[in-house]
Design a protein around this motif. Structure first.
Motif, mmCIF file in Angstrom:
data_model
loop_
_atom_site.group_PDB
_atom_site.id
_atom_site.type_symbol
_atom_site.label_atom_id
_atom_site.label_comp_id
_atom_site.label_asym_id
_atom_site.label_seq_id
_atom_site.Cartn_x
_atom_site.Cartn_y
_atom_site.Cartn_z
ATOM 1 N N GLN A 43 0.820 -1.230 0.000
ATOM 2 C CA GLN A 43 0.000 0.000 0.000
ATOM 3 C C GLN A 43 0.851 1.277 0.000
ATOM 4 O OE1 GLN A 43 -0.426 -2.664 1.904
ATOM 5 N NE2 GLN A 43 -2.551 -3.308 1.783
ATOM 6 N N TYR A 163 -14.324 -8.983 3.360
ATOM 7 C CA TYR A 163 -12.926 -9.365 3.205
ATOM 8 C C TYR A 163 -12.836 -10.853 2.827
ATOM 9 C CZ TYR A 163 -8.444 -11.295 3.934
ATOM 10 O OH TYR A 163 -7.300 -12.013 3.699
ATOM 11 N N HIS A 206 -10.150 -10.206 10.027
ATOM 12 C CA HIS A 206 -9.529 -9.013 9.432
ATOM 13 C C HIS A 206 -9.884 -7.752 10.215
ATOM 14 C CE1 HIS A 206 -7.741 -6.987 5.793
ATOM 15 N NE2 HIS A 206 -7.130 -8.137 5.715
ATOM 16 N N GLU A 230 -8.451 -15.729 13.010
ATOM 17 C CA GLU A 230 -7.386 -14.742 12.823
ATOM 18 C C GLU A 230 -7.873 -13.304 13.000
ATOM 19 O OE1 GLU A 230 -5.605 -15.099 8.957
ATOM 20 O OE2 GLU A 230 -4.740 -13.097 9.079
ATOM 21 N N GLU A 256 -0.663 -9.804 11.572
ATOM 22 C CA GLU A 256 -0.037 -9.356 10.324
ATOM 23 C C GLU A 256 0.209 -7.847 10.312
ATOM 24 O OE1 GLU A 256 -3.216 -10.963 7.927
ATOM 25 O OE2 GLU A 256 -3.784 -8.973 7.244
ATOM 26 N N ARG A 277 1.358 -14.233 13.689
ATOM 27 C CA ARG A 277 1.129 -14.174 12.253
ATOM 28 C C ARG A 277 1.718 -12.909 11.638
ATOM 29 N NH1 ARG A 277 -1.155 -16.130 8.381
ATOM 30 N NH2 ARG A 277 -2.348 -14.494 7.370
ATOM 31 N N ASP A 310 0.992 -10.278 -1.473
ATOM 32 C CA ASP A 310 1.819 -9.084 -1.300
ATOM 33 C C ASP A 310 2.995 -9.335 -0.356
ATOM 34 O OD1 ASP A 310 -0.900 -8.879 0.114
ATOM 35 O OD2 ASP A 310 0.236 -7.445 1.307
ATOM 36 N N GLU A 333 0.609 -19.893 5.499
ATOM 37 C CA GLU A 333 -0.413 -19.433 4.547
ATOM 38 C C GLU A 333 0.146 -19.572 3.140
ATOM 39 O OE1 GLU A 333 -1.250 -15.226 4.817
ATOM 40 O OE2 GLU A 333 -3.156 -15.447 3.766
HETATM 41 C C1 GCO Z 1 -4.137 -12.530 4.996
HETATM 42 C C2 GCO Z 1 -4.282 -11.059 4.947
HETATM 43 C C3 GCO Z 1 -4.136 -10.400 3.593
HETATM 44 C C4 GCO Z 1 -4.096 -8.885 3.726
HETATM 45 C C5 GCO Z 1 -3.201 -8.279 2.690
HETATM 46 C C6 GCO Z 1 -3.112 -6.768 2.802
HETATM 47 O O1 GCO Z 1 -4.463 -13.067 6.041
HETATM 48 O O2 GCO Z 1 -3.651 -13.100 4.039
HETATM 49 O O3 GCO Z 1 -5.335 -10.613 5.721
HETATM 50 O O4 GCO Z 1 -5.093 -10.821 2.673
HETATM 51 O O5 GCO Z 1 -5.365 -8.338 3.624
HETATM 52 O O6 GCO Z 1 -1.940 -8.850 2.794
HETATM 53 O O7 GCO Z 1 -2.302 -6.246 1.803
#
Ligand code: GCO
Ligand code: MG
Length: 400
Positions: A43, A163, A206, A230, A256, A277, A310, A333
């Motif tokens: 981003q 999401y 998320h 998660e 994350e 994570r 990403d 993952e």
């Molecule tokens: C996951 C994540 C991703 C993020 C993304 C943001 O658990 O894989 O939530 O899908 O949303 O990496 O750029």
């Protein structure tokens, strides 16, 4: 004068599958000896590039690439203000590249330097999703037939921008948490009764719901025995983990979005999460991730490094070397890279039978074809990769 010195540092931007990736190449005075590191913050990639080229490059050129720990510690405090995602990703680019170089100097894959393999390959979880329960079930079955034993399941909330699952294509960026919170337990009731007891099911909230609704969700999901739930809370709400822990035994994965040790250390120390994570480049790279994994081991917390599209193939390889060498590995993952990305990054780890397999090349084992990478510049985008807001029906911006 050290025997080898760092002679150049470059940030390489490429988007072979349309996702903005940043990879750092650290070159040395030794002919042909270089390392690669992942610095992908998709981003805000251009801010990371500036941090690498304007600040870290002058800081490390001329240094001995062997001195990973000293370079990390010195670069970390050279900005005085620290622990943000931009500077950590920049630092990770250098740090992983130095580990890659060290592996090449030792002529060993990194998992050997990290203590050797605890396992042959890393078990992966696949992403299943759908517009309704039946579609999610079909998608999950497809993965199970391919040999996956772990499947993350996400369902679209009709009329909303959900999401992890395609919505109804209305294009509206609308989100109301209550409908989702009532739908998800029914999804898992449906899936568990149809998919049986063998498969491990996962779900990613998320950070999209108010904390107390996430507590209720974790309780409602208890009967379906998830492998993990998660990101029930945003990093801003981590004190809620203490409350959640008293209420439900649903295993929790988190992190994350973490960048600062003061976010994750207390959660681990107080045994408030089950899986860590983090996005390894966002905490500063492999040096920090190795320490974090070792710290987690003493508290029964397992690793589940962030591995979406990403994270570059270089970053996925870094995840994998830790997955193989850390005793307290939990799960990895998966992201299935497209053919173009695999051509740009020869040596990208292979997926087979629901597992991620390393190659035996020294270092991270992944290279980059720079000429090919240059053919895939970042796509034009009004926000340069930044996210547009998601809002509640009354217009309030919510967390993504
Ligand atoms: C996951 C994540 C991703 C993020 C993304 C943001 O658990 O894989 O939530 O899908 O949303 O990496 O750029
Ligand atoms: Mg996630």
């Amino acid at each position: 004068m050290p025997r080898i010195v760092i002679t150049d540092v470059r940030a390489i931007c490429t988007a072979p599958d349309g996702i903005r990736l940043v990879v750092v190449k650290v070159e040395t005075s030794e002919p042909g000896l270089y390392g690669l590191g992942c610095a992908t913050f998709t981003q805000r990639p251009l801010a990371v590039v500036a941090a690498i080229e304007q600040y870290l490059k002058p800081f490390v050129v001329g240094r001995d690439p062997n001195d990973i720990e000293d370079i990390w510690q010195a670069a970390y405090v050279s900005s005085y203000w620290r622990n943000g995602p931009v500077l950590h990703n920049a630092l990770s680019g250098i740090d992983m590249a130095l580990w890659d170089i060290k592996g090449k100097l030792a002529n060993m894959p990194l998992y050997q330097l990290f203590g050797g393999k605890c396992r042959q390959a890393a078990a992966l979880y696949a992403h299943a999703s759908g517009r309704d329960f039946q579609e999610v079930e079909e998608d999950a079955r497809r993965y199970m037939e391919m040999g996956y034993r772990y499947v993350r399941c996400q369902v679209a909330v009709p009329g909303q921008s959900t999401y992890g699952a395609r919505g109804d294509d209305t294009g509206r960026e609308i989100w109301e948490p209550s409908v989702y919170c009532r739908l998800v337990p029914r999804l898992f009731d449906y899936l568990r009764s149809r998919l049986g007891e063998e498969v491990e099911l996962l779900h990613d909230v998320h950070e999209r719901v108010p904390p107390i609704q996430a507590v209720q969700l974790a309780k409602d999901l208890e009967p379906y025995r998830l492998f993990f739930l998660e990101d029930p809370f945003a990093p801003e709400d981590i004190e809620y983990f203490r409350i959640l822990r008293q209420q439900a035994a649903t295993p929790i994965a988190m992190g994350e979005l973490f960048v600062n040790p003061s976010e994750y250390v207390p959660l681990i120390r107080d045994r408030l999460i089950d899986f860590i994570r983090v996005h390894i480049s966002a905490i500063g790279g492999l040096s920090m991730a190795r320490k974090l994994a070792a710290f987690c081991e003493f508290f029964g917390v397992r690793t589940a490094w962030h591995g979406p599209g990403d994270v570059s193939p270089v970053g996925h390889a870094a995840n994998l070397h830790l997955d193989l060498a850390c005793y307290n590995f939990g799960i990895q993952e998966q992201h299935v890279f497209g053919e173009r990305t695999r051509e740009v990054f020869p040596g990208c780890p292979e997926i087979r039978d629901g597992m991620l397999w390393p190659n035996d090349k020294p270092g991270l084992g992944v290279d980059i074809d720079e000429k090919l990478a240059a053919r895939y510049p970042f796509p034009e985008h009004p926000l340069n990769g930044g996210w547009a807001p998601v809002r509640r029906l009354d217009g309030t911006v919510i967390r993504p």
